[in-house]
Motif scaffolding. Structure first.
Motif, PDB file in Angstrom:
ATOM      1  N   LYS B 115       2.051  65.446  29.838  1.00  0.00           N
ATOM      2  CA  LYS B 115       1.868  66.034  31.165  1.00  0.00           C
ATOM      3  C   LYS B 115       0.486  65.635  31.700  1.00  0.00           C
ATOM      4  O   LYS B 115      -0.485  65.568  30.933  1.00  0.00           O
ATOM      5  N   ILE B 116       0.417  65.335  32.978  1.00  0.00           N
ATOM      6  CA  ILE B 116      -0.893  65.122  33.604  1.00  0.00           C
ATOM      7  C   ILE B 116      -1.459  66.508  33.887  1.00  0.00           C
ATOM      8  O   ILE B 116      -1.015  67.187  34.816  1.00  0.00           O
ATOM      9  N   ASP B 117      -2.398  66.948  33.049  1.00  0.00           N
ATOM     10  CA  ASP B 117      -2.920  68.308  33.200  1.00  0.00           C
ATOM     11  C   ASP B 117      -4.259  68.286  33.953  1.00  0.00           C
ATOM     12  O   ASP B 117      -4.789  67.236  34.287  1.00  0.00           O
ATOM     13  N   LYS B 118      -4.751  69.485  34.186  1.00  0.00           N
ATOM     14  CA  LYS B 118      -6.006  69.653  34.951  1.00  0.00           C
ATOM     15  C   LYS B 118      -7.132  68.844  34.304  1.00  0.00           C
ATOM     16  O   LYS B 118      -7.938  68.205  35.008  1.00  0.00           O
ATOM     17  N   GLN B 130     -14.323  59.992  42.673  1.00  0.00           N
ATOM     18  CA  GLN B 130     -13.524  60.237  43.885  1.00  0.00           C
ATOM     19  C   GLN B 130     -12.657  61.482  43.685  1.00  0.00           C
ATOM     20  O   GLN B 130     -12.210  61.750  42.578  1.00  0.00           O
ATOM     21  N   ARG B 131     -12.425  62.181  44.793  1.00  0.00           N
ATOM     22  CA  ARG B 131     -11.515  63.320  44.723  1.00  0.00           C
ATOM     23  C   ARG B 131     -10.125  62.807  44.351  1.00  0.00           C
ATOM     24  O   ARG B 131      -9.641  61.834  44.944  1.00  0.00           O
ATOM     25  N   LEU B 136      -1.793  63.536  42.697  1.00  0.00           N
ATOM     26  CA  LEU B 136      -2.221  64.054  41.393  1.00  0.00           C
ATOM     27  C   LEU B 136      -2.426  65.555  41.458  1.00  0.00           C
ATOM     28  O   LEU B 136      -1.943  66.304  40.599  1.00  0.00           O
ATOM     29  N   ARG B 137      -3.117  65.987  42.492  1.00  0.00           N
ATOM     30  CA  ARG B 137      -3.429  67.423  42.623  1.00  0.00           C
ATOM     31  C   ARG B 137      -2.159  68.258  42.681  1.00  0.00           C
ATOM     32  O   ARG B 137      -2.123  69.396  42.237  1.00  0.00           O
ATOM     33  N   GLY B 139       0.900  67.449  41.435  1.00  0.00           N
ATOM     34  CA  GLY B 139       1.896  67.214  40.393  1.00  0.00           C
ATOM     35  C   GLY B 139       3.002  66.266  40.793  1.00  0.00           C
ATOM     36  O   GLY B 139       4.081  66.272  40.204  1.00  0.00           O
ATOM     37  N   ILE B 140       2.776  65.466  41.843  1.00  0.00           N
ATOM     38  CA  ILE B 140       3.791  64.453  42.213  1.00  0.00           C
ATOM     39  C   ILE B 140       3.730  63.315  41.203  1.00  0.00           C
ATOM     40  O   ILE B 140       4.765  62.851  40.725  1.00  0.00           O
ATOM     41  N   PHE B 141       2.526  62.881  40.832  1.00  0.00           N
ATOM     42  CA  PHE B 141       2.390  62.102  39.591  1.00  0.00           C
ATOM     43  C   PHE B 141       2.083  63.133  38.503  1.00  0.00           C
ATOM     44  O   PHE B 141       1.013  63.742  38.499  1.00  0.00           O
ATOM     45  N   PHE B 142       3.047  63.353  37.634  1.00  0.00           N
ATOM     46  CA  PHE B 142       3.028  64.543  36.778  1.00  0.00           C
ATOM     47  C   PHE B 142       2.999  64.209  35.288  1.00  0.00           C
ATOM     48  O   PHE B 142       2.769  65.079  34.468  1.00  0.00           O
ATOM     49  N   SER B 143       3.273  62.969  34.941  1.00  0.00           N
ATOM     50  CA  SER B 143       3.436  62.618  33.528  1.00  0.00           C
ATOM     51  C   SER B 143       2.735  61.292  33.284  1.00  0.00           C
ATOM     52  O   SER B 143       2.562  60.474  34.195  1.00  0.00           O
ATOM     53  N   HIS B 144       2.322  61.049  32.043  1.00  0.00           N
ATOM     54  CA  HIS B 144       1.639  59.786  31.747  1.00  0.00           C
ATOM     55  C   HIS B 144       1.841  59.399  30.296  1.00  0.00           C
ATOM     56  O   HIS B 144       2.338  60.186  29.475  1.00  0.00           O
ATOM     57  N   ARG B 145       1.492  58.166  30.026  1.00  0.00           N
ATOM     58  CA  ARG B 145       1.373  57.678  28.649  1.00  0.00           C
ATOM     59  C   ARG B 145       0.045  56.944  28.548  1.00  0.00           C
ATOM     60  O   ARG B 145      -0.212  56.018  29.329  1.00  0.00           O
TER      61      ARG B 145
END
Lengths: 475, 475
Positions: B115-118, B130-131, B136-137, B139-145
């Motif tokens: 999960k892309i977490d805080k 950069q902000r 990202l903020r 959760g539209i891009f929500f997952s990663h490897r």
């Protein structure tokens, strides 16, 4: 009791039958996954021994479609049928249990191709005004597909081009590897047509334990031997798949077109691929198919898709082109025509194709005159008798004698060859004399090849392998 | 009698269970062979109706691994588990029965991504100064490897590059198609790295009823829309597979390397291919995998194989890159890292991905201001109540309201979005007002896109699509 014994015999025969079936599947699987020669050989031995046991127990040969106690009516159970059934031919394996080699007449029936008969050979002679090559006269190129169509086109001044190839699995090439190239050069000369030669280094990378660089290196080295056959640099394009795929605006497009129209089921049926095979192997047949279509070579043929292709090759490559001919009409291209050669026998006998990895299995293009002499004398399987007396009395057997077979490939003089056949069969000629004749044919042939190969500089290879216009006179 | 009835019920439940299993297999088969949307939809409807019958008869949901009368111990039978089980995500089909859309938390578990977490978002902010992008903020891009690995490299001044792509199945692109490109442009800007964009026209040729020329034409047209997102021409290479394969000395070599190390069994497991699929489809995953390795682009990266790749894409593309990450160590290359986005919902609701072939399923990049207004007002699925009175009293449901979902993608102002969420949920904002806000966001966004696209000349496209050096500062 009699009945009891009988039913026991049945059970045991059925078990044996099932073991043979299982072992047969095992052999096929080994071949399909390109197992080592040793592994396959030992599995085949086991299979043959099971079949012998079966024959001993049942008094008749094992038949795949006929379990014991269930004779299939109308099927020929004679020894000939059995022999042919044991022939196995695909692009990776050629196996027969007959010292005479593969039964080619049966292969024509099985593959659905046509025999190159006297009539066709005469027609080639009329069309070209040249005496047919001894590979044609002697049935070394024995089978074809649509050759009459190529001749129709040629007689109507319509263009065609030649396509042949080689899988560069090592630097070492043997005389057998030259057969398609010697014949292709003759075709190029008498028909005066352009020629493309595919080096399937990608295939060898996919099938063997090679790096990309090794496979490509072999392609370039092998190209030198091919060029030494005397191809016209103005009419010949040699290409490595690994190289040309990244240089041609037409090749990949045809590969994808073919790949769209062939299913896994089809390549499974044709090539025996399994689910454990790499997707590279599974899709490779399209890469060998693509050069059959002229717009794979826009630098030569522009965007023309209607130029007929003629492929001279050993018969084991036919599965690729059966597939190609099946796809062609689906993508709007003409079917390639084919000329098929027999296999060049190993020194040890015609039961197998030669192996580039066994130095004693053939005469290599790098062999010295002395090596040639030693190999022929030491390893060439003889059809002679055990003693001179017997030989003089009963004569030798040219059908299984490898030295004689080699002479049919390389001794151009028909009269001389016929005289040798007569003398050896009658016993007038001894094995030592036959071998001496072969040695005297091979030594200058190889030496001349080596001299021509020395002349092939890196620049010449580079030019042959550069995509470019070829000079020809198409309408 | 009671027993009898019971056993009858059991038999009928089992029949129903088996029908569901069969219908489920049928749906999978339709999807695997890329059947028409209508055909799939009707089969899915039948499946859902069978499941409802089953639930009505049995009082509990159908579970694939649990036939009636055989409850599997320890498996969660709650409604949540069922919902997630009905989600289906692969590169060709995304299907869920929930109006909220796919359950992404479950997808992360199922796909084995992170999960892309805080914490990760904060780290990206620290690394780039950069902000973080609102994708990202929110959760539209929500997952990663392996995004942390990319950031490690970046912080140590080691290079990486971006890779994303598009399958050009038609000229028409909708706003949803822009999501990965909008985000990729942001990544290119804040990290200042090179980017390669693959147009899989070969894939579309293989899967759809298209000619090669059509597929390539769509690739070029779509490239214009992609370029209109504002990519830096000095740092971006866009390529058509059909084109680039024949121009690159590195691409095909990597394709063959990958194809050697992936079996049919593997792609069968990952992509659901069957024996009836074309060998083109079966081998295609290697072509989408190859741009993950830097030496597929020798004009950009030379022969360097060690440059990490970061792939922003919708989560349905993950199967390709799971396969790629599996192969990478076998061929000595680094695994690509990934950033996964959620799906952009169709106007009709989040149950399905949008379809480029249904003009009313989304806002297209060619829509006029008027078309946008009509489509949103007429087709955007509403989470509002049936009457104004009810809406004022109970409030609307942002979780299923498509207009609100679209605003989370395109309204950049966090405070304003939060206010809308509150007002709509409380009933203070009516559906008409929500839709009006969305229309006012989309109209200028699309108009500006169209203006930028107009500026994209054929010359500019050609330059983006020419293999060339890119300007970047790698060590």
């Amino acid at each position: 009791m009699a009945n009891m014994a009988n039913s026991e015999a049945c059970a045991s025969a059925l078990e044996l039958f099932n073991s043979i079936t299982t072992q047969g599947e095992h052999v096929r699987a080994l071949k399909a996954r390109n197992a080592s020669k040793d592994e396959i050989d030992s599995a085949v031995k086991m299979l043959l021994s099971l079949k012998m046991s079966y024959k001993a127990a049942m008094g008749e040969d094992y038949k795949a479609d006929c379990p014991p106690g269930n004779p299939a009516p109308g099927i020929n159970h004679g020894p000939e049928a059995t022999e042919a059934e044991e022939d196995f031919v695909d692009p990776w394996t050629v196996q027969t249990s007959s010292a005479k080699g593969i039964d080619y007449d049966k292969l024509i029936v099985r593959f659905g191709s046509s025999k190159i008969d006297k009539e066709l050979i005469n027609r080639i002679e009329r069309a070209t005004g040249q005496r047919p090559h001894h590979f044609l006269r002697r049935g070394i190129f024995f089978s074809h597909r649509d050759m009459n169509q190529v001749l129709d086109a040629y007689e109507n001044k319509k263009p065609f081009y030649l396509y042949t190839g080689r899988g560069p699995s090592s630097e070492a090439m043997h005389v057998g590897h030259l057969i398609p190239f010697i014949f292709t050069k003759w075709l190029q000369d008498v028909f005066n047509v352009p020629l493309v030669i595919q080096m399937t280094d990608d295939e060898k990378y996919l099938w063997k334990d090679l790096t990309l660089d090794q496979a490509y290196g072999y392609a370039v080295e092998n190209a030198k031997d091919i060029i030494a056959c005397g191809f016209d640099i103005n009419k010949t394009f040699i290409f490595s798949d690994l190289d040309y795929m990244g240089m041609s605006p037409g090749f990949y497009k045809n590969v994808v077109k073919i790949q769209k129209h062939v299913t896994f089921n089809q390549v499974k049926g044709i090539f025996g691929f399994t689910d454990s095979d790499s997707i590279g192997k599974i899709s490779f047949p399209a890469i060998q198919a693509a050069p059959s279509f002229s717009n794979s070579f826009p630098q030569i043929f522009g965007d023309r898709t209607d130029i007929q292709c003629l492929i001279p090759c050993a018969i084991d490559q036919d599965p690729y082109f059966r597939m190609t001919r099946d796809v062609a009409p689906k993508i709007g291209y003409p079917k390639p025509a084919l000329l098929h050669s027999t296999f060049f026998p190993a020194l040890q006998g015609a039961q197998t194709k030669m192996s580039a990895s066994d130095p004693n299995s053939s005469i290599f293009l790098t062999d010295t005159a002395k090596q040639i002499k030693t190999k022929v004398n030491k390893h060439a399987f003889s059809g002679g008798r055990d003693t001179i007396e017997e030989h003089r009395q009963f004569g030798g057997n040219c059908d299984v004698d490898v030295s004689f077979m080699y002479l049919t490939f390389f001794l151009e003089d028909d009269d001389k060859l016929e005289q040798i056949r007569k003398d050896y069969s009658s016993g007038a000629m001894l094995t030592g004399e036959l071998k001496k004749t072969l040695i005297e044919v091979l030594q200058p042939l190889i030496a001349e090849h080596q001299a021509r190969r020395k002349e092939v500089t890196d620049e010449i290879v580079k030019e042959f392998m550069t995509p470019r216009k070829l000079s020809f006179d198409f309408q």
